[in-house]
Write an enzyme that holds these catalytic residues in place. Structure first.
Site, PDB file in Angstrom:
ATOM      1  N   ASP A   1       0.931   0.248  13.064  1.00  0.00           N
ATOM      2  CA  ASP A   1       0.990  -1.186  12.918  1.00  0.00           C
ATOM      3  C   ASP A   1       1.429  -2.215  14.106  1.00  0.00           C
ATOM      4  O   ASP A   1       1.424  -3.238  13.540  1.00  0.00           O
ATOM      5  CB  ASP A   1       2.308  -1.081  11.792  1.00  0.00           C
ATOM      6  CG  ASP A   1       2.063  -0.345  10.368  1.00  0.00           C
ATOM      7  OD1 ASP A   1       0.715  -0.315  10.110  1.00  0.00           O
ATOM      8  OD2 ASP A   1       3.095   0.056   9.623  1.00  0.00           O
TER       9      ASP A   1
ATOM     10  N   ARG B   1      -8.047  -2.352  -1.240  1.00  0.00           N
ATOM     11  CA  ARG B   1      -7.454  -1.088  -0.376  1.00  0.00           C
ATOM     12  C   ARG B   1      -7.896   0.342  -1.155  1.00  0.00           C
ATOM     13  O   ARG B   1      -7.455   0.303  -2.484  1.00  0.00           O
ATOM     14  CB  ARG B   1      -5.941  -1.238  -0.141  1.00  0.00           C
ATOM     15  CG  ARG B   1      -5.682  -2.568   0.750  1.00  0.00           C
ATOM     16  CD  ARG B   1      -4.429  -2.622   1.416  1.00  0.00           C
ATOM     17  NE  ARG B   1      -4.167  -1.577   2.121  1.00  0.00           N
ATOM     18  CZ  ARG B   1      -2.833  -1.143   2.916  1.00  0.00           C
ATOM     19  NH1 ARG B   1      -2.020  -2.253   2.567  1.00  0.00           N
ATOM     20  NH2 ARG B   1      -2.810  -0.520   3.953  1.00  0.00           N
TER      21      ARG B   1
ATOM     22  N   ARG C   1       1.445  -8.930   9.669  1.00  0.00           N
ATOM     23  CA  ARG C   1       1.392  -8.686  10.821  1.00  0.00           C
ATOM     24  C   ARG C   1       0.577  -9.796  11.888  1.00  0.00           C
ATOM     25  O   ARG C   1       0.917  -9.725  13.021  1.00  0.00           O
ATOM     26  CB  ARG C   1       0.999  -7.222  11.243  1.00  0.00           C
ATOM     27  CG  ARG C   1       2.126  -6.272  10.236  1.00  0.00           C
ATOM     28  CD  ARG C   1       2.262  -4.705  10.967  1.00  0.00           C
ATOM     29  NE  ARG C   1       3.018  -3.852   9.972  1.00  0.00           N
ATOM     30  CZ  ARG C   1       4.329  -4.018   9.888  1.00  0.00           C
ATOM     31  NH1 ARG C   1       5.137  -4.587  10.591  1.00  0.00           N
ATOM     32  NH2 ARG C   1       4.897  -3.287   8.715  1.00  0.00           N
TER      33      ARG C   1
ATOM     34  N   GLY D   1       0.856  -1.135  -0.031  1.00  0.00           N
ATOM     35  CA  GLY D   1      -0.148  -0.060   0.069  1.00  0.00           C
ATOM     36  C   GLY D   1       0.996   1.218   0.016  1.00  0.00           C
ATOM     37  O   GLY D   1       0.401   2.201  -0.763  1.00  0.00           O
TER      38      GLY D   1
ATOM     39  N   SER E   1      -2.786   9.774   7.832  1.00  0.00           N
ATOM     40  CA  SER E   1      -2.297   8.974   7.358  1.00  0.00           C
ATOM     41  C   SER E   1      -1.000   9.619   6.369  1.00  0.00           C
ATOM     42  O   SER E   1      -0.918  10.409   5.721  1.00  0.00           O
ATOM     43  CB  SER E   1      -3.153   8.443   6.016  1.00  0.00           C
ATOM     44  OG  SER E   1      -2.341   7.879   4.901  1.00  0.00           O
TER      45      SER E   1
ATOM     46  N   LYS F   1      -6.298  -1.992   6.250  1.00  0.00           N
ATOM     47  CA  LYS F   1      -4.817  -2.427   6.134  1.00  0.00           C
ATOM     48  C   LYS F   1      -4.964  -3.638   5.280  1.00  0.00           C
ATOM     49  O   LYS F   1      -5.608  -3.814   4.615  1.00  0.00           O
ATOM     50  CB  LYS F   1      -4.144  -2.509   7.704  1.00  0.00           C
ATOM     51  CG  LYS F   1      -4.119  -1.259   8.532  1.00  0.00           C
ATOM     52  CD  LYS F   1      -3.086  -0.316   7.591  1.00  0.00           C
ATOM     53  CE  LYS F   1      -3.164   1.086   8.470  1.00  0.00           C
ATOM     54  NZ  LYS F   1      -2.335   2.017   7.798  1.00  0.00           N
TER      55      LYS F   1
ATOM     56  N   GLN G   1       0.712   8.049   4.294  1.00  0.00           N
ATOM     57  CA  GLN G   1       0.850   7.534   2.880  1.00  0.00           C
ATOM     58  C   GLN G   1       0.090   8.563   2.045  1.00  0.00           C
ATOM     59  O   GLN G   1       0.701   8.937   1.147  1.00  0.00           O
ATOM     60  CB  GLN G   1       0.076   6.252   2.564  1.00  0.00           C
ATOM     61  CG  GLN G   1       1.138   5.193   3.168  1.00  0.00           C
ATOM     62  CD  GLN G   1       0.364   3.714   3.321  1.00  0.00           C
ATOM     63  OE1 GLN G   1      -1.096   3.561   2.822  1.00  0.00           O
ATOM     64  NE2 GLN G   1       0.983   2.638   3.590  1.00  0.00           N
TER      65      GLN G   1
HETATM   66  C1  S3P Z   1       3.168   3.960   6.222  1.00  0.00           C
HETATM   67  C2  S3P Z   1       2.079   4.640   6.987  1.00  0.00           C
HETATM   68  C3  S3P Z   1       1.115   3.873   7.469  1.00  0.00           C
HETATM   69  C4  S3P Z   1       1.486   2.361   8.013  1.00  0.00           C
HETATM   70  C5  S3P Z   1       2.040   1.559   6.854  1.00  0.00           C
HETATM   71  C6  S3P Z   1       3.300   2.259   6.345  1.00  0.00           C
HETATM   72  C7  S3P Z   1       4.057   4.754   5.566  1.00  0.00           C
HETATM   73  O1  S3P Z   1      -0.097   3.891   6.912  1.00  0.00           O
HETATM   74  O2  S3P Z   1       0.284   1.710   8.272  1.00  0.00           O
HETATM   75  O3  S3P Z   1       2.352   0.166   6.983  1.00  0.00           O
HETATM   76  O4  S3P Z   1       5.226   4.235   5.268  1.00  0.00           O
HETATM   77  O5  S3P Z   1       3.775   5.869   5.055  1.00  0.00           O
HETATM   78  P1  S3P Z   1      -1.141   5.386   7.037  1.00  0.00           P
HETATM   79  O6  S3P Z   1      -0.286   6.094   7.700  1.00  0.00           O
HETATM   80  O7  S3P Z   1      -1.133   5.636   5.597  1.00  0.00           O
HETATM   81  O8  S3P Z   1      -2.389   4.966   7.524  1.00  0.00           O
END
Ligand code: S3P
Length: 435
Positions: free
Chosen positions: A317, A124, A390, A96, A169, A344, A171
């Site tokens: 996580d 997702r 996980r 993701g 988030s 997730k 991401q």
């Molecule tokens: C991540 C952000 C998290 C996390 C993912 C890695 C990243 O997700 O759960 O495993 O590297 O930006 P979100 O913050 O988008 O929910």
């Protein structure tokens, strides 16, 4: 389908070890390395499949990476505008992070690209990235209402925006900032809570002008990014499984060295300490703009706690492994404000509940969290990972404190983030068999 068989060890877990490089930081390093001018040397990088999928997508767009698959690699940057049209659909596997961050990068290219992934990634939602990119003038089309993969992004000239994300988030924040690299003017992201801040730290290290003011990040567009040396600390989200194993298996003492301790990631340690865990952090230091240290745990009696609010994004996580720890804590542990876990690699509130209940734990699923009554005597179970690394690793650690032989099915997913997980547990004295 790889199966893990786990039994409670005869003696406590003992040892000192390292874990793979942090997955989030490795992703940022290879992406910014690709977009920079000059070479970026990454040391201690993730070797997990998620990272490899992202790196291979960059290779498909003309980026040369030496030693890909090894922890130390060299990225030959192509500059902000040097990516080339990939001949094929970009396969992000289970990642993701890879998909969402690359959507941001692709927003600024002079071509369209389609990104796809495995069955889990195809569930997702990408609408959380498609919506801000649409405000920037970029079209992203996916499947159904939630814009699930395969998704196509039509690269163009993004416009700078100020965007208030509906969820904390990293991401989403990172996708907007990466698109903002290609926009004239200042792109601003305002979050409702503190998500991990690796992107803004690394953008600044590569030479971009980034300002952070509380929950607001501003980035000046069209910077010149310069290749860097990036030393990646150990992934705290991987270390978490070994540390909780050390806390729960009687008479254990486990040290994980060189672990990322960035405050936007390390809340699990604070929460466990609050629960009474014996945790010592040594050699705290900052390397390459990120804090790291060595973490020692000793088997401890735990007490229940409450977790919610801003603490959740700082240990997002780690909720499944914290929930396992809570099954051994005296009293009622309440985890709330964690509805993000439903989107997730699996619906982690549902899969954590189902998995821990299979071991005989008392867990109640809430719309945005979990309620766990402890301590519970765990009995061995046969459980499925739901293709979620996980969940698979949490189940394996549960097997270390359950009576009898635990079987964790479908564990190839562990390779997405922690390829040496079973060997690491084995090196601490755990009995972990693979078939
Ligand atoms: C991540 C952000 C998290 C996390 C993912 C890695 C990243 O997700 O759960 O495993 O590297 O930006 P979100 O913050 O988008 O929910």
């Amino acid at each position: 389908m790889r199966i893990l068989r786990v039994r409670a060890p005869a003696a406590g877990l003992q040892g000192e070890l390292t874990v793979p490089g942090d997955k989030s930081i490795s992703h940022r390093a290879v992406i910014l390395g690709a977009l920079a001018e000059g070479e970026t040397r990454i040391t201690g990088c993730s070797t997990g499949r998620d990272f490899l999928h992202t790196a291979q997508a960059l290779v498909a767009m003309g980026v040369r990476i030496d030693n890909l698959g090894e922890p130390d690699l060299l990225v030959h940057g192509v500059g902000l505008n040097g990516l080339t049209d990939p001949a094929e659909v970009l396969d992000l596997g289970n990642s993701g992070t890879g998909m969402r961050l690359l959507l941001g990068v692709l927003a600024g290219q002079g071509f369209a690209a389609t990104l796809d992934g495995d069955e889990s990634l195809r569930q997702r939602p990408m609408d959380r990235v498609a919506a801000p990119l649409a405000e920037m003038g970029i079209r992203v089309t996916g499947q159904g209402e939630r814009c699930t993969p395969p998704v196509t992004v039509e690269g163009a000239k993004p416009q700078a925006i100020t965007y208030h994300t509906p969820m904390a988030s990293a991401q989403v924040k990172s996708a907007i900032l990466l698109a903002g690299l290609y926009a004239q003017g200042t792109t601003v992201v305002v979050e409702p809570g503190p998500s991990r801040d690796h992107t803004e730290r690394m953008l600044a290290a590569f030479g971009a002008e980034v300002n952070v003011d509380g929950l607001q990040v501003s980035l000046a567009g069209l910077p010149r990014l310069c290749g860097q040396e990036v030393a990646v600390p150990g992934d705290i989200s991987a270390a978490a499984f070994l540390l909780v194993a050390g806390l729960l298996v009687p008479e254990s003492r486990v040290t994980v060295c060189e672990v990322l301790l960035n405050p936007t990631r390390a809340a699990l340690l604070d929460i466990l300490e609050r629960m009474g865990a014996d945790i010592a952090v040594w050699n705290r230091r900052i390397v390459g703009g990120e804090e790291r240290g060595d973490v020692t745990v000793r088997a401890s009696e735990l007490m229940a706690t409450e977790v919610g609010g801003d603490e959740i994004p700082k240990m997002l996580d780690e909720v499944p492994i914290l929930a396992l720890a809570a099954t051994q804590a005296e009293g009622r542990t309440v985890i709330r404000d964690a509805a993000e876990l439903r989107v997730k690699e699996s619906d982690r509130l549902a899969t954590t509940t189902e998995m821990l209940r299979a071991f005989g734990a008392q867990v109640e699923e809430q719309p945005d969290g979990l309620i766990i009554e402890g301590p519970a005597r765990l009995v061995a179970a046969t459980v499925d990972s739901h293709h979620d690394h996980r969940i698979a690793m949490t189940a394996a650690v549960a097997g270390l404190i359950a009576t009898g032989e635990t079987v964790v099915e479908d564990t190839t997913c562990i390779h997405t983030s922690f390829p040496g997980f079973a060997d690491s547990l084995g090196s601490l004295g755990a009995q972990v068999g693979t078939t």
